[in-house]
Design a protein around this motif. Structure first.
Motif, PDB file in Angstrom:
ATOM      1  N   ILE A 106       0.857  -1.188   0.000  1.00  0.00           N
ATOM      2  CA  ILE A 106       0.000   0.000   0.000  1.00  0.00           C
ATOM      3  C   ILE A 106       0.891   1.236   0.000  1.00  0.00           C
ATOM      4  O   ILE A 106       1.813   1.354   0.818  1.00  0.00           O
ATOM      5  CB  ILE A 106      -0.923   0.028   1.238  1.00  0.00           C
ATOM      6  CG1 ILE A 106      -1.766  -1.248   1.308  1.00  0.00           C
ATOM      7  CG2 ILE A 106      -1.806   1.254   1.212  1.00  0.00           C
ATOM      8  CD1 ILE A 106      -2.745  -1.430   0.191  1.00  0.00           C
ATOM      9  N   ASP A 107       0.612   2.161  -0.904  1.00  0.00           N
ATOM     10  CA  ASP A 107       1.423   3.375  -0.983  1.00  0.00           C
ATOM     11  C   ASP A 107       0.941   4.465  -0.034  1.00  0.00           C
ATOM     12  O   ASP A 107       1.750   5.202   0.535  1.00  0.00           O
ATOM     13  CB  ASP A 107       1.401   3.921  -2.425  1.00  0.00           C
ATOM     14  CG  ASP A 107       1.991   2.931  -3.416  1.00  0.00           C
ATOM     15  OD1 ASP A 107       3.179   2.599  -3.265  1.00  0.00           O
ATOM     16  OD2 ASP A 107       1.263   2.491  -4.324  1.00  0.00           O
ATOM     17  N   THR A 108      -0.393   4.578   0.131  1.00  0.00           N
ATOM     18  CA  THR A 108      -0.965   5.636   0.966  1.00  0.00           C
ATOM     19  C   THR A 108      -2.049   5.070   1.862  1.00  0.00           C
ATOM     20  O   THR A 108      -2.911   4.317   1.393  1.00  0.00           O
ATOM     21  CB  THR A 108      -1.573   6.752   0.094  1.00  0.00           C
ATOM     22  OG1 THR A 108      -0.586   7.234  -0.816  1.00  0.00           O
ATOM     23  CG2 THR A 108      -2.069   7.904   0.967  1.00  0.00           C
ATOM     24  N   VAL A 109      -1.997   5.421   3.138  1.00  0.00           N
ATOM     25  CA  VAL A 109      -3.032   5.033   4.098  1.00  0.00           C
ATOM     26  C   VAL A 109      -3.685   6.299   4.642  1.00  0.00           C
ATOM     27  O   VAL A 109      -3.001   7.158   5.200  1.00  0.00           O
ATOM     28  CB  VAL A 109      -2.459   4.194   5.258  1.00  0.00           C
ATOM     29  CG1 VAL A 109      -3.566   3.862   6.262  1.00  0.00           C
ATOM     30  CG2 VAL A 109      -1.820   2.921   4.739  1.00  0.00           C
ATOM     31  N   GLU A 110      -4.989   6.407   4.459  1.00  0.00           N
ATOM     32  CA  GLU A 110      -5.730   7.558   4.974  1.00  0.00           C
ATOM     33  C   GLU A 110      -6.889   7.061   5.835  1.00  0.00           C
ATOM     34  O   GLU A 110      -7.327   5.912   5.714  1.00  0.00           O
ATOM     35  CB  GLU A 110      -6.249   8.424   3.818  1.00  0.00           C
ATOM     36  CG  GLU A 110      -5.134   9.047   2.985  1.00  0.00           C
ATOM     37  CD  GLU A 110      -5.662   9.937   1.867  1.00  0.00           C
ATOM     38  OE1 GLU A 110      -6.906  10.031   1.714  1.00  0.00           O
ATOM     39  OE2 GLU A 110      -4.833  10.524   1.138  1.00  0.00           O
ATOM     40  N   ILE A 111      -7.372   7.955   6.694  1.00  0.00           N
ATOM     41  CA  ILE A 111      -8.439   7.595   7.632  1.00  0.00           C
ATOM     42  C   ILE A 111      -9.655   8.473   7.375  1.00  0.00           C
ATOM     43  O   ILE A 111      -9.531   9.689   7.183  1.00  0.00           O
ATOM     44  CB  ILE A 111      -7.964   7.742   9.089  1.00  0.00           C
ATOM     45  CG1 ILE A 111      -6.744   6.849   9.335  1.00  0.00           C
ATOM     46  CG2 ILE A 111      -9.082   7.374  10.064  1.00  0.00           C
ATOM     47  CD1 ILE A 111      -6.132   7.040  10.712  1.00  0.00           C
ATOM     48  N   LEU A 112     -10.811   7.845   7.386  1.00  0.00           N
ATOM     49  CA  LEU A 112     -12.086   8.534   7.186  1.00  0.00           C
ATOM     50  C   LEU A 112     -12.990   8.236   8.372  1.00  0.00           C
ATOM     51  O   LEU A 112     -13.243   7.070   8.701  1.00  0.00           O
ATOM     52  CB  LEU A 112     -12.739   8.054   5.882  1.00  0.00           C
ATOM     53  CG  LEU A 112     -14.220   8.370   5.670  1.00  0.00           C
ATOM     54  CD1 LEU A 112     -14.435   9.872   5.505  1.00  0.00           C
ATOM     55  CD2 LEU A 112     -14.764   7.626   4.459  1.00  0.00           C
TER      56      LEU A 112
END
Length: 334
Positions: free
Chosen positions: A31-37
Motif C-alpha cells: 500500500i502506498d498511501t493510508v488515509e483515515i475517514l
C-alpha cells in the motif's frame, strides 16, 4: 499508487476514538498511501472535533443519527470520491486490533479476493459470552448457506473490499450492512475470503441494538429481505408450491370420502383445499413478477457500476488537465 482508506463509523465515540486511531498502521506492505475517514453519525460528544485533533484525513458528518448501515454507505461513498483503491471498515470502540488491517488487506493486495472478512474466531473467543457465541455461529451458518460463501463470521464489521467491489454493492437495509453485503457479494460471485483477526474486550454496551431479541429480529428481517431481493423466484414460487401441496391434502381427503360414498359431509375440505390452491397459484405468479423486478434491479445496478467507472475515468482525465482546462470542462458539462 495504491490508496487505502480506513473508514470508521462513529456515534458518540469521542472517548474511545483516539485509541482506535492510534492503533491504525500508517504503513502497510503493498500500500502506498493510508488515509483515515471518520463518519460522525450525529454524535453529540464532539467526536468530529476529536477526529480533527488527531489529524484524520476525511470527516463526514450527519446532522442526526441515521444508523450504522447509513453511516457505512456514507463512508463508502466518500472513500470512493477520494479515489480509494481499497476500503477497510472497522469499529470505533477498539474491538478490532488495528495492526490486523495489514493481514486483512493482504489477499486483496495479492489479487486473490474482492472482499475480505475478519474472522473473530467466535466459537473460541473469550470476549464473547456463551449466548452470543451460539447466536453468532447460528447467524453465520444461515448467511453462509444463503450467500453460498464460506465465511465463518458473517456479522464481523472488520472487513476490506476493493474499489470495484464497493461500486457493485448497494446496501438497502437500515439496520446493519454486514449480512446484506455478504448475500449480495455471494450472489454476484465476487471473490470473498476470510482471515483470522484479533479482538479486544469492549466494556460499553453495543449501540447498534438494545437487546438480544431485538438484534435477532432485525437481523432476521435483514437476511430475509436480502435473500428475497436476489432470489424472488425461489422464495415466492417455492412458497406457492408449499401452499398448493397443503391445498391438495384436504382435496384428496374429500375425494377419498367421495369415492366411499360419504362426500356430502366433507365439502369443507374441498373449499379449504381449493382456497389454498388458488392462494399458492397467486403467490407463484407474484414470484414471476418479483423476478422481473429483480432483473430490472440488476440492469440498474449494472448501469450504476458503469456510471461510476465512467466518473473515475473523467476524474482521472481532469487530474491530468491544467486548472484552466478543468474549469472549462466543468463549465461545458454544466
Amino acid at each position: 499508487m495504491t490508496k487505502l482508506i480506513v473508514q470508521i463509523p462513529c456515534f458518540n465515540e469521542a472517548e474511545d476514538l483516539p485509541e482506535t486511531l492510534a492503533r491504525i498502521p500508517r504503513r502497510i506492505d503493498g500500500i502506498d498511501t493510508v488515509e483515515i475517514l471518520v463518519i460522525d453519525d450525529g454524535s453529540s460528544d464532539g467526536t468530529a472535533d476529536v477526529a480533527r485533533l488527531w489529524g484524520v484525513h476525511h470527516i463526514v458528518r450527519h446532522r442526526r443519527n441515521r444508523g450504522l448501515a447509513h453511516a457505512f454507505r456514507s463512508g463508502v461513498k466518500a472513500a470512493l470520491a477520494q479515489d480509494a483503491d481499497i476500503i477497510v471498515n472497522t469499529d470505533a470502540d477498539g474491538q478490532y486490533e488495528g495492526a490486523d488491517i495489514a493481514r486483512l488487506v493482504a489477499p486483496i493486495v495479492a489479487g486473490e479476493a474482492d472482499i475480505v472478512i475478519g474472522d473473530r474466531g467466535v466459537a473460541d473467543n473469550a470476549h464473547f459470552g456463551p449466548v452470543k457465541r451460539k447466536l453468532q455461529r447460528l447467524g453465520s451458518h444461515v448467511v453462509r448457506r444463503l450467500s453460498r460463501t464460506d465465511i465463518t463470521d458473517a456479522v464481523s464489521g472488520f472487513r476490506a473490499m476493493t474499489r470495484s467491489a464497493a461500486q457493485q454493492i448497494n446496501i438497502t437495509t437500515d439496520f446493519s450492512y454486514t449480512t446484506d453485503m455478504l448475500i449480495q457479494a455471494g450472489r454476484k460471485r465476487l471473490a470473498i475470503a476470510s482471515v483470522p483477526v484479533r479482538t479486544n474486550r469492549t466494556l460499553r454496551p453495543s449501540r447498534l441494538f438494545t437487546s438480544i431479541p431485538r438484534f435477532i429480529v432485525n437481523t432476521g428481517i435483514t437476511i430475509a429481505r436480502a435473500y428475497t431481493t436476489h432470489n424472488p423466484m425461489r422464495v415466492f414460487v417455492g412458497g406457492g408450491m408449499v401452499l398448493a401441496l397443503l391445498g391438495a391434502l384436504p382435496i384428496l381427503r374429500f375425494l377419498a370420502y367421495w369415492a366411499a360414498g360419504d362426500g356430502d359431509g366433507h365439502v369443507q375440505s374441498l373449499v379449504i383445499g381449493g382456497a389454498l390452491l388458488v392462494l399458492g397459484t397467486l403467490v407463484a405468479i407474484l414470484g414471476v413478477l418479483a423476478d422481473l423486478v429483480a432483473a430490472n434491479r440488476r440492469l440498474i445496478e449494472a448501469a450504476l457500476s458503469e456510471l461510476r467507472e465512467l466518473n473515475d475515468i473523467v476524474a482521472a482525465q481532469e487530474r491530468d488537465q491544467p486548472r484552466d482546462e478543468r474549469a472549462e470542462a466543468r463549465r461545458r458539462r454544466a
